[in-house]
Design a protein around this motif. Structure first.
Motif, PDB file in Angstrom:
ATOM      1  N   MET A  74       0.837  -1.197   0.000  1.00 23.38           N
ATOM      2  CA  MET A  74       0.000   0.000   0.000  1.00 23.38           C
ATOM      3  C   MET A  74       0.869   1.243   0.000  1.00 23.38           C
ATOM      4  O   MET A  74       1.995   1.216   0.484  1.00 23.38           O
ATOM      5  N   THR A  75       0.336   2.305  -0.542  1.00 25.78           N
ATOM      6  CA  THR A  75       1.149   3.495  -0.767  1.00 25.78           C
ATOM      7  C   THR A  75       0.976   4.587   0.276  1.00 25.78           C
ATOM      8  O   THR A  75       1.697   5.574   0.229  1.00 25.78           O
ATOM      9  N   SER A  76       0.029   4.459   1.198  1.00 20.40           N
ATOM     10  CA  SER A  76      -0.173   5.536   2.162  1.00 20.40           C
ATOM     11  C   SER A  76      -0.776   5.007   3.455  1.00 20.40           C
ATOM     12  O   SER A  76      -1.523   4.022   3.453  1.00 20.40           O
ATOM     13  N   PRO A  77      -0.477   5.682   4.578  1.00 21.10           N
ATOM     14  CA  PRO A  77      -1.115   5.308   5.845  1.00 21.10           C
ATOM     15  C   PRO A  77      -2.637   5.435   5.786  1.00 21.10           C
ATOM     16  O   PRO A  77      -3.342   4.653   6.431  1.00 21.10           O
ATOM     17  N   SER A  78      -3.134   6.411   5.027  1.00 23.66           N
ATOM     18  CA  SER A  78      -4.592   6.576   4.923  1.00 23.66           C
ATOM     19  C   SER A  78      -5.233   5.351   4.298  1.00 23.66           C
ATOM     20  O   SER A  78      -6.308   4.903   4.728  1.00 23.66           O
ATOM     21  N   LEU A  79      -4.596   4.808   3.271  1.00 22.09           N
ATOM     22  CA  LEU A  79      -5.132   3.609   2.618  1.00 22.09           C
ATOM     23  C   LEU A  79      -5.112   2.427   3.580  1.00 22.09           C
ATOM     24  O   LEU A  79      -6.066   1.639   3.653  1.00 22.09           O
ATOM     25  N   THR A  80      -4.026   2.291   4.338  1.00 25.65           N
ATOM     26  CA  THR A  80      -3.947   1.215   5.329  1.00 25.65           C
ATOM     27  C   THR A  80      -5.042   1.359   6.378  1.00 25.65           C
ATOM     28  O   THR A  80      -5.752   0.396   6.694  1.00 25.65           O
ATOM     29  N   LEU A  81      -5.183   2.556   6.932  1.00 29.37           N
ATOM     30  CA  LEU A  81      -6.170   2.757   7.992  1.00 29.37           C
ATOM     31  C   LEU A  81      -7.584   2.498   7.489  1.00 29.37           C
ATOM     32  O   LEU A  81      -8.368   1.808   8.161  1.00 29.37           O
ATOM     33  N   ILE A  82      -7.924   3.005   6.313  1.00 29.16           N
ATOM     34  CA  ILE A  82      -9.318   2.890   5.875  1.00 29.16           C
ATOM     35  C   ILE A  82      -9.679   1.435   5.564  1.00 29.16           C
ATOM     36  O   ILE A  82     -10.787   0.977   5.879  1.00 29.16           O
ATOM     37  N   LEU A  83      -8.755   0.677   4.984  1.00 30.29           N
ATOM     38  CA  LEU A  83      -9.065  -0.721   4.691  1.00 30.29           C
ATOM     39  C   LEU A  83      -9.175  -1.550   5.972  1.00 30.29           C
ATOM     40  O   LEU A  83     -10.115  -2.347   6.134  1.00 30.29           O
ATOM     41  N   TRP A  84      -8.221  -1.351   6.880  1.00 29.95           N
ATOM     42  CA  TRP A  84      -8.242  -2.152   8.098  1.00 29.95           C
ATOM     43  C   TRP A  84      -9.323  -1.698   9.074  1.00 29.95           C
ATOM     44  O   TRP A  84      -9.961  -2.542   9.724  1.00 29.95           O
ATOM     45  N   ALA A  85      -9.556  -0.396   9.176  1.00 31.32           N
ATOM     46  CA  ALA A  85     -10.647   0.079  10.033  1.00 31.32           C
ATOM     47  C   ALA A  85     -11.992  -0.366   9.479  1.00 31.32           C
ATOM     48  O   ALA A  85     -12.910  -0.725  10.234  1.00 31.32           O
ATOM     49  N   GLY A  86     -12.125  -0.368   8.154  1.00 30.38           N
ATOM     50  CA  GLY A  86     -13.359  -0.864   7.553  1.00 30.38           C
ATOM     51  C   GLY A  86     -13.592  -2.328   7.858  1.00 30.38           C
ATOM     52  O   GLY A  86     -14.716  -2.743   8.166  1.00 30.38           O
ATOM     53  N   ALA A  87     -12.516  -3.125   7.787  1.00 26.86           N
ATOM     54  CA  ALA A  87     -12.639  -4.547   8.129  1.00 26.86           C
ATOM     55  C   ALA A  87     -13.006  -4.718   9.593  1.00 26.86           C
ATOM     56  O   ALA A  87     -13.830  -5.576   9.953  1.00 26.86           O
ATOM     57  N   TRP A  88     -12.417  -3.908  10.454  1.00 28.45           N
ATOM     58  CA  TRP A  88     -12.714  -3.974  11.889  1.00 28.45           C
ATOM     59  C   TRP A  88     -14.167  -3.579  12.184  1.00 28.45           C
ATOM     60  O   TRP A  88     -14.889  -4.308  12.882  1.00 28.45           O
ATOM     61  N   ALA A 141     -18.546   1.101   8.670  1.00 31.62           N
ATOM     62  CA  ALA A 141     -17.592   1.294   7.576  1.00 31.62           C
ATOM     63  C   ALA A 141     -18.159   2.119   6.424  1.00 31.62           C
ATOM     64  O   ALA A 141     -17.405   2.687   5.636  1.00 31.62           O
ATOM     65  N   ALA A 142     -19.491   2.188   6.303  1.00 30.67           N
ATOM     66  CA  ALA A 142     -20.093   2.948   5.207  1.00 30.67           C
ATOM     67  C   ALA A 142     -19.805   4.437   5.316  1.00 30.67           C
ATOM     68  O   ALA A 142     -19.999   5.181   4.353  1.00 30.67           O
ATOM     69  N   GLY A 143     -19.345   4.901   6.481  1.00 23.18           N
ATOM     70  CA  GLY A 143     -19.052   6.312   6.663  1.00 23.18           C
ATOM     71  C   GLY A 143     -17.603   6.676   6.441  1.00 23.18           C
ATOM     72  O   GLY A 143     -17.191   7.787   6.780  1.00 23.18           O
ATOM     73  N   LEU A 144     -16.820   5.786   5.858  1.00 23.05           N
ATOM     74  CA  LEU A 144     -15.407   6.055   5.609  1.00 23.05           C
ATOM     75  C   LEU A 144     -15.163   6.281   4.119  1.00 23.05           C
ATOM     76  O   LEU A 144     -15.707   5.571   3.282  1.00 23.05           O
ATOM     77  N   ARG A 145     -14.315   7.276   3.816  1.00 20.91           N
ATOM     78  CA  ARG A 145     -14.004   7.538   2.407  1.00 20.91           C
ATOM     79  C   ARG A 145     -12.550   7.976   2.266  1.00 20.91           C
ATOM     80  O   ARG A 145     -12.089   8.875   2.975  1.00 20.91           O
ATOM     81  N   LEU A 146     -11.837   7.340   1.356  1.00 22.75           N
ATOM     82  CA  LEU A 146     -10.453   7.693   1.078  1.00 22.75           C
ATOM     83  C   LEU A 146     -10.405   8.894   0.138  1.00 22.75           C
ATOM     84  O   LEU A 146     -11.148   8.969  -0.840  1.00 22.75           O
ATOM     85  N   VAL A 147      -9.504   9.839   0.448  1.00 27.83           N
ATOM     86  CA  VAL A 147      -9.283  10.994  -0.418  1.00 27.83           C
ATOM     87  C   VAL A 147      -7.806  11.009  -0.800  1.00 27.83           C
ATOM     88  O   VAL A 147      -6.937  11.028   0.077  1.00 27.83           O
ATOM     89  N   LEU A 182     -10.813  -8.431   2.267  1.00 26.77           N
ATOM     90  CA  LEU A 182     -10.827  -7.580   1.074  1.00 26.77           C
ATOM     91  C   LEU A 182     -11.203  -8.410  -0.150  1.00 26.77           C
ATOM     92  O   LEU A 182     -10.596  -9.455  -0.401  1.00 26.77           O
ATOM     93  N   PRO A 183     -12.210  -7.990  -0.920  1.00 22.82           N
ATOM     94  CA  PRO A 183     -12.590  -8.744  -2.117  1.00 22.82           C
ATOM     95  C   PRO A 183     -11.405  -8.944  -3.058  1.00 22.82           C
ATOM     96  O   PRO A 183     -10.559  -8.055  -3.213  1.00 22.82           O
ATOM     97  N   ALA A 197     -13.736   2.124  -2.208  1.00 20.51           N
ATOM     98  CA  ALA A 197     -15.181   2.331  -2.099  1.00 20.51           C
ATOM     99  C   ALA A 197     -15.934   1.021  -2.323  1.00 20.51           C
ATOM    100  O   ALA A 197     -16.894   0.714  -1.616  1.00 20.51           O
ATOM    101  N   ALA A 198     -15.481   0.237  -3.299  1.00 21.71           N
ATOM    102  CA  ALA A 198     -16.137  -1.035  -3.569  1.00 21.71           C
ATOM    103  C   ALA A 198     -15.983  -1.991  -2.400  1.00 21.71           C
ATOM    104  O   ALA A 198     -16.913  -2.721  -2.031  1.00 21.71           O
ATOM    105  N   ALA A 199     -14.795  -1.996  -1.802  1.00 22.81           N
ATOM    106  CA  ALA A 199     -14.543  -2.891  -0.667  1.00 22.81           C
ATOM    107  C   ALA A 199     -15.384  -2.508   0.546  1.00 22.81           C
ATOM    108  O   ALA A 199     -15.905  -3.378   1.253  1.00 22.81           O
ATOM    109  N   LEU A 200     -15.541  -1.213   0.789  1.00 22.85           N
ATOM    110  CA  LEU A 200     -16.255  -0.765   1.989  1.00 22.85           C
ATOM    111  C   LEU A 200     -17.757  -0.658   1.793  1.00 22.85           C
ATOM    112  O   LEU A 200     -18.526  -0.932   2.711  1.00 22.85           O
ATOM    113  N   HIS A 201     -18.154  -0.233   0.613  1.00 21.23           N
ATOM    114  CA  HIS A 201     -19.561   0.109   0.384  1.00 21.23           C
ATOM    115  C   HIS A 201     -20.273  -0.836  -0.561  1.00 21.23           C
ATOM    116  O   HIS A 201     -21.471  -0.668  -0.834  1.00 21.23           O
TER     117      HIS A 201
END
Length: 266
Positions: A1-15, A75-81, A202-203, A260-264
């Motif tokens: 992964m290329t950024s901490p934001s991407l790591t946090l959003i995927l793992w927090a979404g899974a949690w 998790a539906a309330g999380l969005r990566l920018v 993650l799908p 977005a597809a993974a979370l929503h």
């Protein structure tokens, strides 16, 4: 992964979706830095997120608590920018969060579009410390059109093809500097990105899009670092830079679509 934001959003979404434990998220974040600190950008977000109005709070666990406090729809309330100069898609215009996310080229929005929420932006403060700042975002902006996984895959293929065609048509000259085999450098850059794990939930197709984006990112990293050849004219240099910018933009869109597809479930 290329950024901490991407790591946090995927793992927090899974949690938040019940597919990972808090320890799993914390372990993933610690791949970026052993120490995470959290601070509030203003008094309003400090009160809403349960943070002190002054100073910082230590620990990635506090970061998870803050996300859960603000994200009332899981998790539906999380969005990566993912932002870049000239590309402010998804950012709430004129906000402190937007300015910080543009500087960092990344961030996370937490909350429901049209309602008050928060934004998180990570900044490296040293080799061992990552600071997350929490901003008030009122209202959370509408996400606009989000590409499907199929569209994201197609966008990466098209962007790579277009960039390759453009770069192949630009005459080059030797730079006089030998900085090693580009294939080895690309492999090294790709290995650095691959050390960050994905949640098992993650799908498969989303993971494939993110892996493809990482492979292209490794090529971009090497290209940005220069090499034994450079464009032979000012117009060639401009064309090369534009091709790489377009490819970077396609990667941001593809990654946002995959998340977005993974979370929503898009």
């Amino acid at each position: 992964m290329t950024s901490p934001s991407l790591t946090l959003i995927l793992w927090a979404g899974a949690w938040l979706g019940g597919h990972a434990s808090p320890d799993d998220v914390i372990d993933a974040l610690h791949t970026w830095a052993p120490t995470h600190v959290l601070c509030a950008a203003d008094d309003d977000v400090a009160r809403s997120a349960g943070l002190p109005e002054r100073g910082v709070v230590d620990g990635a666990a506090t970061l998870l608590t803050t996300v859960r406090t603000v994200d009332t729809v899981r998790a539906a309330g999380l969005r990566l920018v993912l932002a870049a100069p000239g590309d402010a898609r998804g950012l709430p215009a004129g906000t402190a969060f937007a300015a910080a996310a543009m500087d960092a080229r990344q961030g996370i929005l937490v909350g429901v579009p049209g309602a008050p929420g928060a934004g998180l932006v990570p900044v490296v403060e040293g080799p061992d410390v990552l600071r997350w700042t929490v901003f008030t975002v009122d209202p959370i902006p509408d996400p606009g059109a989000v590409p499907s996984l199929g569209e994201a895959e197609f966008a990466i293929r098209e962007a790579v093809r277009d960039a390759a065609a453009t770069l192949a048509g630009i005459p080059t000259v030797g730079s006089g500097t030998d900085i090693g085999d580009p294939r080895s450098r690309i492999a090294s850059a790709a290995a650095e990105l691959a050390r960050h794990r994905y949640p098992s939930s993650l799908p498969v197709r989303a993971a494939r899009v993110l892996d493809s984006a990482d492979q292209v990112e490794a090529i971009l990293t090497v290209a940005a670092g220069g090499g034994a050849e450079r464009a032979g004219s000012a117009s060639g240099t401009s064309g090369r830079e534009e091709a790489l910018r377009a490819l970077s933009s396609a990667l941001r869109v593809a990654r946002s679509g995959a998340v977005a597809a993974a979370l929503h479930g898009h």
